[in-house]
Design a protein around this motif. Structure first.
Motif, PDB file in Angstrom:
ATOM      1  N   ARG A  95      16.783 -87.627 -18.452  1.00 20.89           N
ATOM      2  CA  ARG A  95      17.854 -86.954 -19.190  1.00 20.89           C
ATOM      3  C   ARG A  95      17.299 -85.741 -19.938  1.00 20.89           C
ATOM      4  N   GLU A  96      16.120 -85.887 -20.542  1.00 23.07           N
ATOM      5  CA  GLU A  96      15.510 -84.769 -21.273  1.00 23.07           C
ATOM      6  C   GLU A  96      15.061 -83.652 -20.328  1.00 23.07           C
ATOM      7  N   ALA A  97      14.586 -84.006 -19.136  1.00 23.96           N
ATOM      8  CA  ALA A  97      14.023 -83.027 -18.205  1.00 23.96           C
ATOM      9  C   ALA A  97      15.027 -82.508 -17.181  1.00 23.96           C
ATOM     10  N   LEU A  98      16.221 -83.058 -17.151  1.00 30.48           N
ATOM     11  CA  LEU A  98      17.180 -82.772 -16.090  1.00 30.48           C
ATOM     12  C   LEU A  98      17.499 -81.289 -15.932  1.00 30.48           C
ATOM     13  N   GLN A  99      17.656 -80.572 -17.017  1.00 28.19           N
ATOM     14  CA  GLN A  99      18.000 -79.146 -16.891  1.00 28.19           C
ATOM     15  C   GLN A  99      16.917 -78.383 -16.147  1.00 28.19           C
ATOM     16  N   MET A 100      15.649 -78.667 -16.444  1.00 31.61           N
ATOM     17  CA  MET A 100      14.558 -77.980 -15.750  1.00 31.61           C
ATOM     18  C   MET A 100      14.472 -78.423 -14.288  1.00 31.61           C
ATOM     19  N   ILE A 101      14.716 -79.696 -14.026  1.00 27.98           N
ATOM     20  CA  ILE A 101      14.713 -80.190 -12.643  1.00 27.98           C
ATOM     21  C   ILE A 101      15.759 -79.428 -11.838  1.00 27.98           C
ATOM     22  N   GLN A 102      16.930 -79.227 -12.429  1.00 23.81           N
ATOM     23  CA  GLN A 102      18.008 -78.505 -11.753  1.00 23.81           C
ATOM     24  C   GLN A 102      17.713 -76.999 -11.684  1.00 23.81           C
ATOM     25  N   ASP A 103      17.181 -76.417 -12.747  1.00 25.00           N
ATOM     26  CA  ASP A 103      16.888 -74.979 -12.765  1.00 25.00           C
ATOM     27  C   ASP A 103      15.927 -74.586 -11.636  1.00 25.00           C
ATOM     28  N   TYR A 104      14.963 -75.450 -11.337  1.00 29.68           N
ATOM     29  CA  TYR A 104      13.972 -75.154 -10.303  1.00 29.68           C
ATOM     30  C   TYR A 104      14.312 -75.788  -8.947  1.00 29.68           C
ATOM     31  N   ASN A 105      15.466 -76.445  -8.841  1.00 31.93           N
ATOM     32  CA  ASN A 105      15.893 -77.097  -7.586  1.00 31.93           C
ATOM     33  C   ASN A 105      14.790 -77.976  -7.003  1.00 31.93           C
ATOM     34  N   LEU A 106      14.146 -78.742  -7.848  1.00 33.23           N
ATOM     35  CA  LEU A 106      12.986 -79.523  -7.425  1.00 33.23           C
ATOM     36  C   LEU A 106      13.329 -80.590  -6.387  1.00 33.23           C
ATOM     37  N   LEU A 107      14.504 -81.178  -6.505  1.00 35.14           N
ATOM     38  CA  LEU A 107      14.839 -82.273  -5.594  1.00 35.14           C
ATOM     39  C   LEU A 107      15.126 -81.787  -4.178  1.00 35.14           C
ATOM     40  N   ASP A 108      15.307 -80.467  -4.001  1.00 38.27           N
ATOM     41  CA  ASP A 108      15.501 -79.902  -2.668  1.00 38.27           C
ATOM     42  C   ASP A 108      14.187 -79.661  -1.939  1.00 38.27           C
ATOM     43  N   HIS A 109      13.063 -79.739  -2.649  1.00 44.87           N
ATOM     44  CA  HIS A 109      11.749 -79.446  -2.061  1.00 44.87           C
ATOM     45  C   HIS A 109      10.734 -80.504  -2.515  1.00 44.87           C
ATOM     46  N   PRO A 110      10.869 -81.729  -1.992  1.00 45.06           N
ATOM     47  CA  PRO A 110      10.040 -82.820  -2.502  1.00 45.06           C
ATOM     48  C   PRO A 110       8.554 -82.712  -2.163  1.00 45.06           C
ATOM     49  N   GLY A 111       8.177 -82.026  -1.111  1.00 43.30           N
ATOM     50  CA  GLY A 111       6.777 -81.973  -0.711  1.00 43.30           C
ATOM     51  C   GLY A 111       6.333 -83.321  -0.167  1.00 43.30           C
ATOM     52  N   TRP A 112       5.071 -83.420   0.202  1.00 45.43           N
ATOM     53  CA  TRP A 112       4.522 -84.662   0.745  1.00 45.43           C
ATOM     54  C   TRP A 112       3.247 -85.003   0.001  1.00 45.43           C
ATOM     55  N   LEU A 113       3.074 -86.260  -0.277  1.00 49.77           N
ATOM     56  CA  LEU A 113       1.838 -86.746  -0.860  1.00 49.77           C
ATOM     57  C   LEU A 113       0.952 -87.179   0.299  1.00 49.77           C
ATOM     58  N   ALA A 114      -0.021 -86.352   0.647  1.00 48.65           N
ATOM     59  CA  ALA A 114      -0.869 -86.611   1.802  1.00 48.65           C
ATOM     60  C   ALA A 114      -1.959 -87.631   1.481  1.00 48.65           C
ATOM     61  N   ALA A 115      -2.581 -87.517   0.333  1.00 50.61           N
ATOM     62  CA  ALA A 115      -3.647 -88.432  -0.058  1.00 50.61           C
ATOM     63  C   ALA A 115      -3.908 -88.259  -1.545  1.00 50.61           C
ATOM     64  N   PHE A 116      -4.396 -89.299  -2.156  1.00 51.94           N
ATOM     65  CA  PHE A 116      -4.778 -89.204  -3.560  1.00 51.94           C
ATOM     66  C   PHE A 116      -5.787 -90.305  -3.845  1.00 51.94           C
ATOM     67  N   ASN A 117      -6.351 -90.289  -5.019  1.00 52.56           N
ATOM     68  CA  ASN A 117      -7.368 -91.253  -5.394  1.00 52.56           C
ATOM     69  C   ASN A 117      -6.766 -92.321  -6.285  1.00 52.56           C
ATOM     70  N   PRO A 118      -6.263 -93.400  -5.694  1.00 49.18           N
ATOM     71  CA  PRO A 118      -5.651 -94.456  -6.502  1.00 49.18           C
ATOM     72  C   PRO A 118      -6.704 -95.334  -7.163  1.00 49.18           C
ATOM     73  N   VAL A 119      -6.250 -96.177  -8.045  1.00 51.72           N
ATOM     74  CA  VAL A 119      -7.144 -97.082  -8.759  1.00 51.72           C
ATOM     75  C   VAL A 119      -7.858 -98.029  -7.789  1.00 51.72           C
ATOM     76  N   THR A 120      -7.288 -98.232  -6.614  1.00 50.82           N
ATOM     77  CA  THR A 120      -7.877 -99.147  -5.636  1.00 50.82           C
ATOM     78  C   THR A 120      -8.874 -98.483  -4.706  1.00 50.82           C
ATOM     79  N   GLU A 121      -9.147 -97.183  -4.872  1.00 47.79           N
ATOM     80  CA  GLU A 121     -10.098 -96.511  -3.981  1.00 47.79           C
ATOM     81  C   GLU A 121     -11.463 -97.158  -4.101  1.00 47.79           C
ATOM     82  N   ASN A 122     -12.149 -97.265  -2.980  1.00 46.42           N
ATOM     83  CA  ASN A 122     -13.398 -98.011  -2.975  1.00 46.42           C
ATOM     84  C   ASN A 122     -14.641 -97.146  -2.815  1.00 46.42           C
ATOM     85  N   ASN A 123     -14.507 -95.895  -2.402  1.00 42.85           N
ATOM     86  CA  ASN A 123     -15.714 -95.084  -2.287  1.00 42.85           C
ATOM     87  C   ASN A 123     -15.422 -93.649  -2.691  1.00 42.85           C
ATOM     88  N   GLY A 124     -16.464 -92.871  -2.881  1.00 35.87           N
ATOM     89  CA  GLY A 124     -16.304 -91.494  -3.297  1.00 35.87           C
ATOM     90  C   GLY A 124     -16.518 -90.496  -2.175  1.00 35.87           C
TER      91      GLY A 124
END
Length: 145
Positions: A95-124
Protein backbone atom coordinates in the motif's frame (compact mmCIF):
# COMPACT_ATOMS: atom_id res chain seq x y z
CA UNK A 1 21.46 -3.11 -23.06
CA UNK A 2 18.30 -3.65 -20.97
CA UNK A 3 19.26 -7.32 -20.54
CA UNK A 4 22.64 -6.30 -19.07
CA UNK A 5 20.82 -3.87 -16.79
CA UNK A 6 18.53 -6.66 -15.64
CA UNK A 7 21.44 -8.98 -14.91
CA UNK A 8 23.21 -6.25 -12.95
CA UNK A 9 19.98 -5.44 -11.14
CA UNK A 10 19.52 -9.08 -10.15
CA UNK A 11 23.10 -9.16 -8.84
CA UNK A 12 22.53 -6.02 -6.76
CA UNK A 13 19.28 -7.43 -5.46
CA UNK A 14 20.90 -10.66 -4.32
CA UNK A 15 23.57 -8.76 -2.43
CA UNK A 16 21.07 -6.40 -0.79
CA UNK A 17 18.69 -9.17 0.19
CA UNK A 18 21.50 -11.06 1.87
CA UNK A 19 22.79 -7.95 3.62
CA UNK A 20 19.46 -7.03 5.19
CA UNK A 21 18.64 -10.42 6.73
CA UNK A 22 19.36 -10.83 10.44
CA UNK A 23 20.91 -13.84 12.10
CA UNK A 24 18.37 -16.64 12.12
CA UNK A 25 16.05 -14.59 9.90
CA UNK A 26 15.37 -16.15 6.50
CA UNK A 27 13.83 -13.47 4.32
CA UNK A 28 11.83 -14.47 1.27
CA UNK A 29 12.70 -12.57 -1.90
CA UNK A 30 10.19 -11.53 -4.55
CA UNK A 31 11.19 -9.45 -7.58
CA UNK A 32 8.51 -6.86 -8.41
CA UNK A 33 9.90 -5.83 -11.78
CA UNK A 34 11.74 -3.31 -13.91
CA UNK A 35 10.76 -0.02 -15.45
CA UNK A 36 10.36 -0.29 -19.23
CA UNK A 37 13.81 1.23 -19.81
CA UNK A 38 15.44 -1.02 -17.18
CA UNK A 39 16.64 1.95 -15.13
CA UNK A 40 14.55 1.07 -12.05
CA UNK A 41 14.27 -2.33 -10.40
CA UNK A 42 12.15 -3.14 -7.35
CA UNK A 43 11.92 -6.15 -5.10
CA UNK A 44 10.35 -7.15 -1.82
CA UNK A 45 11.86 -9.10 1.03
CA UNK A 46 9.60 -10.32 3.78
CA UNK A 47 9.40 -12.76 6.63
CA UNK A 48 9.24 -13.06 10.36
CA UNK A 49 11.93 -11.65 12.60
CA UNK A 50 13.94 -14.06 14.66
CA UNK A 51 13.42 -13.37 18.35
CA UNK A 52 10.45 -10.99 18.30
CA UNK A 53 8.47 -13.01 15.78
CA UNK A 54 7.13 -9.78 14.25
CA UNK A 55 6.23 -9.97 10.56
CA UNK A 56 7.95 -7.55 8.20
CA UNK A 57 8.08 -6.48 4.57
CA UNK A 58 10.67 -4.25 2.92
CA UNK A 59 10.23 -2.97 -0.64
CA UNK A 60 13.35 -1.67 -2.36
CA UNK A 61 13.52 0.50 -5.50
CA UNK A 62 16.96 0.62 -7.12
CA UNK A 63 18.29 3.05 -9.69
CA UNK A 64 20.24 0.50 -11.77
CA UNK A 65 22.48 3.15 -13.37
CA UNK A 66 23.57 4.76 -10.08
CA UNK A 67 23.41 1.55 -8.00
CA UNK A 68 21.46 3.43 -5.34
CA UNK A 69 18.02 3.43 -3.76
CA UNK A 70 15.50 5.82 -5.26
CA UNK A 71 14.76 8.83 -3.09
CA UNK A 72 12.17 8.05 -0.42
CA UNK A 73 12.86 4.33 -0.49
CA UNK A 74 13.05 1.63 0.73
CA UNK A 75 9.61 1.17 2.23
CA UNK A 76 10.01 -0.76 5.49
CA UNK A 77 7.10 -2.13 7.44
CA UNK A 78 7.26 -4.20 10.62
CA UNK A 79 4.25 -5.29 12.59
CA UNK A 80 4.59 -4.98 16.31
CA UNK A 81 1.79 -7.27 17.40
CA UNK A 82 2.34 -10.90 18.27
CA UNK A 83 -0.35 -12.36 16.02
CA UNK A 84 0.07 -10.20 12.90
CA UNK A 85 0.50 -12.27 9.76
CA UNK A 86 3.19 -11.93 7.13
CA UNK A 87 0.44 -11.29 4.57
CA UNK A 88 -0.80 -8.32 6.63
CA UNK A 89 2.71 -6.84 6.74
CA UNK A 90 3.12 -7.36 2.99
CA UNK A 91 -0.23 -5.73 2.22
CA UNK A 92 0.66 -2.65 4.27
CA UNK A 93 4.07 -2.31 2.60
CA UNK A 94 2.56 -2.66 -0.88
CA UNK A 95 0.00 0.00 0.00
CA UNK A 96 2.85 2.40 0.84
CA UNK A 97 4.82 1.54 -2.33
CA UNK A 98 1.91 1.17 -4.75
CA UNK A 99 2.17 4.60 -6.35
CA UNK A 100 5.82 4.03 -7.29
CA UNK A 101 5.07 0.50 -8.52
CA UNK A 102 2.42 1.99 -10.81
CA UNK A 103 4.51 5.04 -11.83
CA UNK A 104 7.28 2.76 -13.14
CA UNK A 105 4.91 0.06 -14.55
CA UNK A 106 6.98 -2.54 -12.73
CA UNK A 107 4.43 -5.33 -12.95
CA UNK A 108 4.53 -5.14 -16.77
CA UNK A 109 8.26 -6.01 -16.81
CA UNK A 110 8.90 -8.70 -14.20
CA UNK A 111 12.29 -9.87 -15.51
CA UNK A 112 13.68 -13.31 -14.69
CA UNK A 113 15.62 -14.53 -11.71
CA UNK A 114 18.28 -16.65 -13.41
CA UNK A 115 20.38 -17.54 -10.36
CA UNK A 116 21.19 -16.26 -6.91
CA UNK A 117 23.05 -17.30 -3.79
CA UNK A 118 20.46 -18.69 -1.38
CA UNK A 119 21.09 -19.66 2.20
CA UNK A 120 21.23 -23.30 1.04
CA UNK A 121 24.14 -22.78 -1.38
CA UNK A 122 26.87 -25.28 -0.70
CA UNK A 123 29.95 -23.98 -2.50
CA UNK A 124 31.55 -20.76 -3.65
CA UNK A 125 32.47 -21.90 -7.17
CA UNK A 126 31.15 -19.26 -9.60
CA UNK A 127 30.95 -21.83 -12.41
CA UNK A 128 28.35 -24.03 -10.71
CA UNK A 129 25.32 -23.71 -8.49
CA UNK A 130 24.55 -26.45 -5.98
CA UNK A 131 21.72 -26.40 -3.43
CA UNK A 132 20.56 -28.48 -0.53
CA UNK A 133 17.11 -29.88 -1.23
CA UNK A 134 15.62 -28.08 1.80
CA UNK A 135 17.01 -25.12 3.77
CA UNK A 136 16.48 -26.88 7.10
CA UNK A 137 18.70 -29.87 6.23
CA UNK A 138 22.23 -30.09 7.57
CA UNK A 139 25.32 -29.84 5.32
CA UNK A 140 25.54 -33.64 5.29
CA UNK A 141 22.24 -33.89 3.44
CA UNK A 142 22.05 -35.06 -0.16
CA UNK A 143 22.96 -32.38 -2.71
CA UNK A 144 20.63 -31.35 -5.53
CA UNK A 145 22.33 -30.48 -8.82
Amino acid sequence: MPSLTRILGATVVSALAAATASAGDFAAFTPLGFSEDGKVFAFEEYGQEDGSGFAYSNIFFIDTEKDAFLEGTPFRLRTETDNASISAARALAVREALQMIQDYNLLDHPGWLAAFNPVTENNGDNGTIRYRAHPNLSPVSEMVL
